[in-house]
Design a protein around this motif. Structure first.
Motif, short mmCIF file in Angstrom:
data_model
loop_
_atom_site.label_atom_id
_atom_site.label_comp_id
_atom_site.label_asym_id
_atom_site.label_seq_id
_atom_site.Cartn_x
_atom_site.Cartn_y
_atom_site.Cartn_z
N ARG A 63 0.85 -1.20 0.00
CA ARG A 63 0.00 0.00 0.00
C ARG A 63 0.88 1.24 0.00
N ASP A 64 0.31 2.34 -0.49
CA ASP A 64 1.08 3.58 -0.49
C ASP A 64 0.98 4.24 0.88
N TRP A 65 1.57 5.43 0.99
CA TRP A 65 1.66 6.12 2.27
C TRP A 65 0.29 6.40 2.88
N ASP A 66 -0.71 6.60 2.02
CA ASP A 66 -2.06 6.91 2.47
C ASP A 66 -2.91 5.67 2.69
N GLY A 67 -2.32 4.48 2.51
CA GLY A 67 -3.06 3.25 2.73
C GLY A 67 -3.77 2.71 1.51
N ASN A 68 -3.57 3.34 0.36
CA ASN A 68 -4.23 2.89 -0.86
C ASN A 68 -3.55 1.63 -1.41
N TRP A 69 -4.34 0.70 -1.89
CA TRP A 69 -3.85 -0.58 -2.42
C TRP A 69 -2.98 -0.37 -3.65
N ILE A 70 -1.81 -1.01 -3.68
CA ILE A 70 -0.93 -0.99 -4.86
C ILE A 70 -0.98 -2.34 -5.57
N VAL A 71 -0.71 -3.42 -4.82
CA VAL A 71 -0.70 -4.76 -5.42
C VAL A 71 -0.82 -5.81 -4.32
N GLY A 72 -1.42 -6.93 -4.66
CA GLY A 72 -1.47 -8.09 -3.77
C GLY A 72 -0.86 -9.29 -4.49
N PHE A 73 -0.39 -10.26 -3.75
CA PHE A 73 0.24 -11.43 -4.38
C PHE A 73 0.15 -12.62 -3.44
N ASN A 74 0.29 -13.81 -4.01
CA ASN A 74 0.39 -15.03 -3.22
C ASN A 74 1.23 -16.04 -3.99
N ARG A 75 1.74 -17.04 -3.27
CA ARG A 75 2.64 -18.01 -3.91
C ARG A 75 2.64 -19.31 -3.09
N PHE A 76 2.57 -20.44 -3.81
CA PHE A 76 2.73 -21.74 -3.18
C PHE A 76 4.22 -22.07 -3.13
N LEU A 77 4.72 -22.46 -1.95
CA LEU A 77 6.16 -22.67 -1.76
C LEU A 77 6.56 -24.13 -1.69
N GLY A 78 5.61 -25.05 -1.58
CA GLY A 78 5.98 -26.44 -1.34
C GLY A 78 6.34 -26.64 0.13
N VAL A 79 7.14 -27.65 0.40
CA VAL A 79 7.55 -27.92 1.78
C VAL A 79 8.52 -26.83 2.23
N CYS A 80 8.20 -26.18 3.32
CA CYS A 80 8.98 -25.01 3.74
C CYS A 80 8.71 -24.75 5.21
N SER A 81 9.71 -24.27 5.93
CA SER A 81 9.53 -23.92 7.34
C SER A 81 8.84 -22.56 7.44
N PRO A 82 8.15 -22.28 8.56
CA PRO A 82 7.54 -20.96 8.74
C PRO A 82 8.55 -19.82 8.62
N PHE A 83 9.76 -20.04 9.15
CA PHE A 83 10.80 -19.01 9.09
C PHE A 83 11.14 -18.67 7.64
N GLU A 84 11.35 -19.70 6.80
CA GLU A 84 11.68 -19.47 5.40
C GLU A 84 10.49 -18.88 4.65
#
Length: 267
Positions: free
Chosen positions: A175-196
């Motif tokens: 989001r920009d400085w005023d809280g307006n939406w810029i972009v959203g994203f998601n991704r499947f990572l496979g087997v992965c630790s929470p830290f990674e």
């Protein structure tokens, strides 16, 4: 019976030591379990009848008890040989981190070097010395110039790791400085630790924003450990790929800040 106080170098009654500790509640809980002989080392698992083997998974020693885990096992020895911390301030954190990293190695095959263990423990300690929960904005990119704050954008990320399969996904929003939406994203990572998974989300978000032409990014995280690692950003020798890539990007491009908050709600 095993005297945990002597193993960990403490002489007071354990209940006083545990509840006098001024740091993380999770470290207090860890210390309490250690003093009460409730940490599930292999010897404790065998005693309870939930395992047939009491030997050390890492080095093969015949008996994996608390003395072995925190004093005699090679990874623990390496940590304490590398440790230049003030014992009264950091020893509990280092011991807790040894236990966490031991479990990461055994169950998720993730390994940290001794210097990384000490570094992260020291970061936690320093942060609590200067009051937990304060916003962290004190380090920025090396090429920071004096510009108005409204040119900065906020990057927030989150992740989910399935308990049974270990499959992870990460998602985020900018989001920009005023809280307006810029972009959203998601991704499947496979087997992965929470830290990674946390770092993959941050890395993906940074790259997406860079591709859209944004160069001044405030990374918001509710994970104190991640915030401290990003602030210190001395990870060139890390064996975790996502940390190396994040380090390279943040050192070579744009300007950035880290902000630790209590909880992130990105949707």
């Amino acid at each position: 019976m095993l005297d945990v106080g002597k193993i960990l170098g403490f002489q007071e009654e354990y209940w006083k030591i545990v509840w006098k500790y001024p740091g993380l509640q999770r470290v207090r809980a860890f210390l309490w379990l250690a003093f009460k002989q409730r940490l599930l080392t292999n010897s404790e698992r065998a005693r309870r009848g939930i395992s047939h083997c009491s030997s050390c998974t890492i080095c093969g020693h015949d008996l994996e008890d608390l003395a072995h885990v925190f004093r005699d096992c090679p990874p623990a020895k390496d940590v304490f040989q590398d440790c230049g911390l003030i014992w009264s301030c950091r020893f509990r954190l280092v011991t807790w981190r040894i236990w966490k990293n031991r479990n990461l190695f055994i169950f998720q095959h993730i390994s940290w070097t001794a210097s990384e263990v000490v570094k992260v423990s020291s970061c936690w300690g320093r942060h609590y010395d200067s009051h937990v929960g304060d916003h962290i904005n004190n380090k920025q990119g090396s090429n920071l110039t004096v510009n108005s704050d409204d040119t900065w954008v906020y990057l927030s990320t989150n992740w989910v790791v399935a308990k049974d399969s270990g499959y992870a996904t990460t998602r985020g929003v900018a989001r920009d400085w005023d809280g307006n939406w810029i972009v959203g994203f998601n991704r499947f990572l496979g087997v992965c630790s929470p830290f990674e998974a946390e770092f993959w989300g941050i890395l993906d978000g940074i790259l997406i924003l860079f591709n859209k032409g944004y160069r001044r990014i405030i990374i918001m995280t509710d994970n104190l450990e991640v915030a401290q690692i990003l602030i210190d950003m001395d990870l060139e020798d890390s064996r975790i790929t996502v940390l190396q890539r994040t380090h390279h990007i943040l050192q070579s491009k744009g300007e950035w800040r880290i902000k630790h908050i209590q909880e992130i709600r990105i949707w």
